[in-house]
Design an enzyme around this catalytic site. Sequence first.
Site, short mmCIF file in Angstrom:
data_model
loop_
_atom_site.label_atom_id
_atom_site.label_comp_id
_atom_site.label_asym_id
_atom_site.label_seq_id
_atom_site.Cartn_x
_atom_site.Cartn_y
_atom_site.Cartn_z
CE LYS A 167 39.06 -11.27 -85.70
NZ LYS A 167 40.66 -11.54 -86.45
CB THR A 181 45.11 -11.79 -85.44
OG1 THR A 181 46.32 -11.94 -86.17
CG2 THR A 181 44.24 -11.22 -86.50
#
Length: 383
Positions: free
Chosen positions: A163, A174
């Site tokens: 992700k 991230t």
Amino acid sequence: MQSICAVPGVEAAGMKEGKYGLAVIRARGTAAATFTSNLVTAAPVQVMQEQMKAGRLDAIVVNSGCANAYTGERGLADAAEMCRIAAEALGLEPGRIGVASTGVIGRYLDLDLIRRQCNEVVPHLAHTEEAETAAARAIMTTDLVEKHALVRGDGFTVAGICKGSGMIAPNMGTMLAFIYTDAEIGAEDLHESLRSAVRRSFNRVVVDGDESTNDSAFCTATGVAGPVPREKFDAALEACCISLAKQIAADGEGATRLLEVQVVGAPDEAAAETVARTVVASPLVKTAVYGEDPNWGRVIAAAGRAGVRFDPDTASLTIGEGSTLTELVTDGKIVSDLVRAKAAMHGKRVVFSLDLASGEGEAVAWGCDLTEKYVEINGKYTT
């Protein structure tokens, strides 16, 4: 799309409730991981930096919606408790459970929610496409699409899910990546292979230039397929990571186009990588790509401030590839056809190729355009 559940011995499951999701992946074997280099390091990263010294994992538990970052001693205790919650549900030892989190920084985990979700997810662990899809969706935050990759080698397989959409910069972003292989490889060799693959993939992605607190890439080798030649394994692992990295770049927050910058003729690979990352990180380049504005001087200018020595008067630059390939600068001379250059910026992928004419080093980096939607997403991220 099946990828990790195409690897023998890997089972997955997940669930999502609003912003809060939880995924569990079960697979036993030698394991390695790489993490963010941000000084502000999330609690699960700190826990796993110590725990991964053992070089083995039996499962991984991942939550989305709360990063468990900048949460002090309570955060560390909560990350350890996540391991215990998953271990109890799976009937495994907590020390063999990997943990990862993604979401808002500066918020504490809701352990009651995680315990309930974990107990609901574990009974659904399966070696199926549907189970993998559920796990991939569970870890998404601002991602718009799931991200899977599958590379079949000669008698072995490497596959992964990940992700990542915003807060993406070199030295990872991230992003969370969970990679599996049925190749047999020792933990120390696996760590070396993973570090090399990450350097040539995730560390060459820039969405917005912000490096996260939670970045983690795990790789577990079940060994079911037996030993394979190291060079073949390394090539497959790198290909898997590059596929995932490009999917992250293409799904950047608010993005409409994938930006790829190829640099050749640098003094060495590290120098080429530095230039490529500098160009894909440039807000001016990103906005030009968004507007389909063939303002190629921004690419040359970004390369010039990258800190790599080259002679601008001998550099060459092109845009596009195949039938859309258009020369912009050749040996320092302007040859651009702006009409053709603009046409090369249509579509979902824009490619710049820069030859520094200063050596044999080459590298590729990936990013995306910068749009008003990025500001909208991040201006109201928690509200």
